[in-house]
Write a protein that holds these residues in place. Structure first.
Motif, mmCIF file in Angstrom:
data_model
loop_
_atom_site.group_PDB
_atom_site.id
_atom_site.type_symbol
_atom_site.label_atom_id
_atom_site.label_comp_id
_atom_site.label_asym_id
_atom_site.label_seq_id
_atom_site.Cartn_x
_atom_site.Cartn_y
_atom_site.Cartn_z
ATOM 1 N N ASP A 155 -13.343 -21.851 -43.172
ATOM 2 C CA ASP A 155 -14.046 -20.747 -43.841
ATOM 3 C C ASP A 155 -15.567 -20.877 -43.731
ATOM 4 O O ASP A 155 -16.273 -20.903 -44.728
ATOM 5 C CB ASP A 155 -13.609 -20.689 -45.316
ATOM 6 C CG ASP A 155 -12.120 -20.426 -45.442
ATOM 7 O OD1 ASP A 155 -11.717 -19.264 -45.477
ATOM 8 O OD2 ASP A 155 -11.343 -21.411 -45.448
ATOM 9 N N ASP A 170 -11.758 -18.197 -40.334
ATOM 10 C CA ASP A 170 -12.850 -17.464 -40.987
ATOM 11 C C ASP A 170 -14.212 -17.977 -40.529
ATOM 12 O O ASP A 170 -14.959 -18.595 -41.295
ATOM 13 C CB ASP A 170 -12.740 -17.517 -42.520
ATOM 14 C CG ASP A 170 -11.851 -16.422 -43.071
ATOM 15 O OD1 ASP A 170 -11.221 -15.714 -42.262
ATOM 16 O OD2 ASP A 170 -11.773 -16.283 -44.304
ATOM 17 N N HIS A 202 -10.983 -20.833 -50.593
ATOM 18 C CA HIS A 202 -12.343 -21.257 -50.987
ATOM 19 C C HIS A 202 -12.297 -22.034 -52.311
ATOM 20 O O HIS A 202 -13.315 -22.168 -52.978
ATOM 21 C CB HIS A 202 -13.283 -20.056 -51.120
ATOM 22 C CG HIS A 202 -13.533 -19.340 -49.817
ATOM 23 N ND1 HIS A 202 -14.716 -18.755 -49.513
ATOM 24 C CD2 HIS A 202 -12.739 -19.151 -48.737
ATOM 25 C CE1 HIS A 202 -14.649 -18.196 -48.307
ATOM 26 N NE2 HIS A 202 -13.453 -18.437 -47.809
HETATM 27 FE FE LIG Z 1 -12.662 -17.433 -45.974
#
Ligand SMILES: [Fe+2]
Length: 309
Positions: free
Chosen positions: A93, A123, A244
């Motif tokens: 991410d 991501d 996250h």
């Molecule tokens: Fe993400």
């Protein structure tokens, strides 16, 4: 190849042969729909205005760039002795285009970190309504900061057209595929699925097709949502991100939102489900707005060790 050239170099026939025609078709349909709605309702601007008005913007940004190096032991029941102590560096991410300081800070933090494999769990892009060119340029610097071998999967902020550039810069992307690393004649398998969360283009059966029964195999997936299927199919471990860790948490790291339907213990850190050992990264970057509270970004170093089972 430049990031701008990547879409033109995308060979959809070759992608279909790699990830499966049905998965690619589903992804392309959902990608177009996602881009449309994100362009129509850029809700991140609303959250940014809210953050500015709160007076906590500077603190939130500082938190989001305060990368913690997290060390995790990853027990693998059938780990060959030659892979004892094998280290996987996990970055997840990244959302590289969210804040201009992110890339420099991360590249600096990665200096001197030794690993046997770098795993990127999706991501890389953030601003869906914009082309990923800026993210890809930043990814090139981040990828160069970690030594090969490297493996990646895509997340729900990534477009399939990014693959040509990611692979061009030395980041092989597993699209429902697998690869074996070999040491002294023994093999450790890595499989990776395309995004199971939004694009639903994951295919674990296809990803594991080449892996012999009973062989040690680690699955890379953007989201932990595949945990049941991964356990059923006999994967030894699952490395993922996407949540996250909540990103903006209550004191004590208690997540308010996780953006995925999994048991709460799978929202961040190590977990276990039947014979499957899992780890969900809190993410290295931040999504939407450069803000984190009680949930620091992480660079994860997994050390593999043999477990009795
Ligand atoms: Fe993400």
């Amino acid at each position: 190849m430049s990031p701008e050239e990547a879409p033109g170099r995308t060979d959809y026939r070759a992608l279909a042969a790699r990830m499966g025609y049905a998965s690619l078709r589903r992804r392309l349909k959902r990608q177009a729909r996602y881009w449309f709605w994100k362009s129509l309702f850029p809700k991140d601007r609303f959250f940014m205005a809210l953050l500015k008005a709160s007076g906590f913007q500077a603190r939130a940004l500082a938190n989001s760039l305060d990368f913690q190096i997290v060390r995790n032991m990853l027990p693998i029941p059938n780990l060959p002795p030659t892979f004892e102590g094998f280290t996987i560096l996990q970055l997840s991410d990244l959302h590289c285009d969210l804040h201009p300081e992110f890339t420099d800070r991360l590249v600096d933090k990665l200096k001197g970190l030794a690993c046997d494999l770098a795993a990127f769990t999706g991501d890389y892009h953030n601003k869906i309504q914009e082309p990923p060119d800026d993210s890809l340029r930043r990814m090139e610097r981040i990828v160069q900061a970690v030594p090969p071998p490297r493996l990646a999967v895509l997340g729900n902020h990534d477009f399939i057209e990014q693959v040509a550039f990611l692979e061009h810069i030395g980041l092989p992307t597993l699209l429902n595929e697998s690869v074996a690393l070999e040491r002294h004649g023994e093999k450790l398998w890595f499989a990776g699925v395309d995004d199971p969360h939004l694009f639903r283009s994951d295919d674990l059966v296809r990803a594991s097709a080449r892996i012999p029964g009973g062989a040690p195999a680690i699955l890379l997936s953007h989201s932990p949502g595949v945990y049941r299927e991964a356990a059923r199919m006999g994967f030894s471990a699952l490395l993922c991100g996407h949540t996250h860790g909540g990103q903006v948490c209550l004191p004590g790291g208690i997540p308010i939102l996780s953006n995925v339907r999994v048991p709460r213990r799978m929202i961040s850190g190590p977990w276990k489900y039947h014979s499957l050992t899992g780890y969900t990264s809190r993410g290295t970057g931040a999504s939407g707005v450069p803000a984190r509270f009680w949930c620091p970004p992480e660079i994860t170093l997994h050390t593999l060790t043999h477990s009795p089972g």
